[in-house]
Design a protein around this motif. Structure first.
Motif, PDB file in Angstrom:
ATOM      1  N   ARG A  10       0.836  -1.199   0.000  1.00 35.43           N
ATOM      2  CA  ARG A  10       0.000   0.000   0.000  1.00 35.43           C
ATOM      3  C   ARG A  10       0.871   1.249   0.000  1.00 35.43           C
ATOM      4  O   ARG A  10       0.598   2.210  -0.712  1.00 35.43           O
ATOM      5  CB  ARG A  10      -0.915  -0.011   1.226  1.00 35.43           C
ATOM      6  N   HIS A  74     -12.283  10.425  -4.484  1.00 30.60           N
ATOM      7  CA  HIS A  74     -13.019   9.358  -5.170  1.00 30.60           C
ATOM      8  C   HIS A  74     -13.002   9.483  -6.687  1.00 30.60           C
ATOM      9  O   HIS A  74     -13.462   8.570  -7.373  1.00 30.60           O
ATOM     10  CB  HIS A  74     -14.465   9.288  -4.656  1.00 30.60           C
ATOM     11  N   GLU A  77      -7.134  11.142  -9.909  1.00 25.49           N
ATOM     12  CA  GLU A  77      -5.856  10.448  -9.717  1.00 25.49           C
ATOM     13  C   GLU A  77      -4.777  11.475  -9.382  1.00 25.49           C
ATOM     14  O   GLU A  77      -4.836  12.588  -9.864  1.00 25.49           O
ATOM     15  CB  GLU A  77      -5.465   9.668 -10.967  1.00 25.49           C
ATOM     16  N   ARG A  80      -7.390   9.198  -5.931  1.00 26.95           N
ATOM     17  CA  ARG A  80      -8.399   8.138  -5.936  1.00 26.95           C
ATOM     18  C   ARG A  80      -7.755   6.782  -5.652  1.00 26.95           C
ATOM     19  O   ARG A  80      -8.234   6.009  -4.827  1.00 26.95           O
ATOM     20  CB  ARG A  80      -9.135   8.109  -7.283  1.00 26.95           C
ATOM     21  N   ARG A  81      -6.643   6.521  -6.308  1.00 31.86           N
ATOM     22  CA  ARG A  81      -5.947   5.235  -6.116  1.00 31.86           C
ATOM     23  C   ARG A  81      -5.470   5.097  -4.670  1.00 31.86           C
ATOM     24  O   ARG A  81      -5.629   4.057  -4.043  1.00 31.86           O
ATOM     25  CB  ARG A  81      -4.766   5.129  -7.087  1.00 31.86           C
ATOM     26  N   HIS A  83      -6.716   6.572  -2.064  1.00 31.51           N
ATOM     27  CA  HIS A  83      -7.875   6.431  -1.187  1.00 31.51           C
ATOM     28  C   HIS A  83      -8.519   5.039  -1.333  1.00 31.51           C
ATOM     29  O   HIS A  83      -9.017   4.488  -0.352  1.00 31.51           O
ATOM     30  CB  HIS A  83      -8.884   7.533  -1.485  1.00 31.51           C
ATOM     31  N   GLN A  84      -8.481   4.476  -2.528  1.00 32.06           N
ATOM     32  CA  GLN A  84      -8.984   3.106  -2.709  1.00 32.06           C
ATOM     33  C   GLN A  84      -8.204   2.137  -1.833  1.00 32.06           C
ATOM     34  O   GLN A  84      -8.778   1.197  -1.289  1.00 32.06           O
ATOM     35  CB  GLN A  84      -8.872   2.674  -4.182  1.00 32.06           C
ATOM     36  N   ASP A  85      -6.919   2.341  -1.707  1.00 30.78           N
ATOM     37  CA  ASP A  85      -6.108   1.499  -0.828  1.00 30.78           C
ATOM     38  C   ASP A  85      -6.594   1.620   0.614  1.00 30.78           C
ATOM     39  O   ASP A  85      -6.650   0.637   1.347  1.00 30.78           O
ATOM     40  CB  ASP A  85      -4.630   1.889  -0.909  1.00 30.78           C
ATOM     41  N   HIS A  87      -9.619   2.252   1.509  1.00 26.68           N
ATOM     42  CA  HIS A  87     -10.865   1.480   1.581  1.00 26.68           C
ATOM     43  C   HIS A  87     -10.578  -0.017   1.631  1.00 26.68           C
ATOM     44  O   HIS A  87     -11.248  -0.752   2.349  1.00 26.68           O
ATOM     45  CB  HIS A  87     -11.767   1.790   0.380  1.00 26.68           C
ATOM     46  N   GLN A  88      -9.589  -0.456   0.867  1.00 28.50           N
ATOM     47  CA  GLN A  88      -9.261  -1.881   0.827  1.00 28.50           C
ATOM     48  C   GLN A  88      -8.648  -2.364   2.136  1.00 28.50           C
ATOM     49  O   GLN A  88      -8.898  -3.479   2.570  1.00 28.50           O
ATOM     50  CB  GLN A  88      -8.312  -2.160  -0.335  1.00 28.50           C
ATOM     51  N   HIS A 165     -17.181   2.619   3.791  1.00 26.61           N
ATOM     52  CA  HIS A 165     -16.074   1.729   3.438  1.00 26.61           C
ATOM     53  C   HIS A 165     -16.548   0.382   2.914  1.00 26.61           C
ATOM     54  O   HIS A 165     -16.020  -0.123   1.926  1.00 26.61           O
ATOM     55  CB  HIS A 165     -15.182   1.461   4.669  1.00 26.61           C
ATOM     56  N   ASP A 169     -19.593   3.128  -1.297  1.00 27.69           N
ATOM     57  CA  ASP A 169     -18.678   4.271  -1.212  1.00 27.69           C
ATOM     58  C   ASP A 169     -19.166   5.495  -1.977  1.00 27.69           C
ATOM     59  O   ASP A 169     -18.431   6.457  -2.159  1.00 27.69           O
ATOM     60  CB  ASP A 169     -17.258   3.887  -1.638  1.00 27.69           C
TER      61      ASP A 169
END
Length: 190
Positions: A10, A74, A77, A80-81, A83-85, A87-88, A165, A169
Motif C-alpha cells: 500500500r 473518489h 488520480e 483516488r488510487r 484512497h482506494q487502498d 478502503h481496501q 467503506h 462508497d
C-alpha cells in the motif's frame, strides 16, 4: 499476504512521501497554532468577531472535507488510487501523502488571505479551517479504532464511515459531520 506486507504494498502506491497518523497532523497543527497566535494578536478585531470567524472556518471545513472526500479522493488520480487502498485496508495505519497535505495547507491559508485582502479577519478564519482539518484527521483515526459508546457521536460517525467503506462508497462522505451528506443527498437510505 501478511499485514506488514500489505502495508508495504500500500505504501508503494501512495504518491510521494506520506506521514502516518499522528505525525500527519503535526504540520497542520503548527499552521493552526501559528494562525491562532496571529489571531490573538489581531487586537483590532473584537473577540466575538474572532470567535465567529473561527466557527465559520470550522463549519466551512466540514463542507471542504466533504467535497475533498467526495470529489478529489473518489474521482481524481492519484488521490483516488491512494484512497482506494485506504478502503481496501481500512485497519492499516492512516497515511497522508505530502502531495495532499502541502497543497491543502497552502489553500487553507492562502485563499482566505487572498479573498479577505490580507485583512486581520483571515487569521481566525484560517485557524478555524486548519483546526477543522486537524480535528477531522483525529476523528478519522478514532473511527477506525473500533466501537464507541452506543448512541454516541463517535459511534454514529463510525457506523456511517464503516458503511461508506464496506457497503456503498457513493454515500456517507462526511467524517466530522453527516450534515453535508443530508443536504447534498449522499446520506445512506434505510
Amino acid at each position: 499476504m501478511t499485514e506488514s506486507g500489505q502495508e508495504r504494498k500500500r505504501a508503494r502506491r501512495i504518491p510521494g512521501p506520506a506521514l502516518r497518523f499522528p505525525l500527519s497532523v503535526v504540520l497542520p497543527g503548527l499552521v493552526a497554532a501559528g494562525s491562532a497566535a496571529v489571531s490573538l494578536r489581531a487586537s483590532s478585531l473584537p473577540w466575538l468577531e474572532r470567535l465567529a470567524l473561527v466557527l465559520a472556518g470550522l463549519v466551512l471545513w466540514t463542507l471542504l472535507e466533504y467535497l475533498l472526500h467526495r470529489v478529489l479522493l473518489h474521482r481524481v488520480e492519484p488521490f483516488r488510487r491512494w484512497h482506494q487502498d485506504h478502503h481496501q485496508w481500512p485497519q492499516q495505519p492512516i497515511r497522508v501523502p505530502l502531495l495532499f497535505t502541502l497543497p491543502l495547507l497552502a489553500a487553507l491559508t492562502g485563499l482566505p488571505l487572498l479573498l479577505l485582502g490580507g485583512s486581520v479577519s483571515a487569521a481566525p478564519l484560517v485557524f478555524g479551517l486548519v483546526l477543522g482539518h486537524v480535528l477531522q484527521e483525529n476523528a478519522h483515526d478514532r473511527l477506525h479504532r473500533g466501537p464507541g459508546k452506543p448512541g454516541s457521536w463517535v459511534e454514529r460517525r463510525r457506523l456511517a464511515h464503516r458503511f461508506h467503506h464496506l457497503d456503498d462508497d457513493s454515500v456517507e462522505f462526511g467524517t466530522l459531520s453527516g450534515f453535508w451528506d443530508r443536504v447534498l443527498g449522499t446520506v445512506r437510505r434505510g
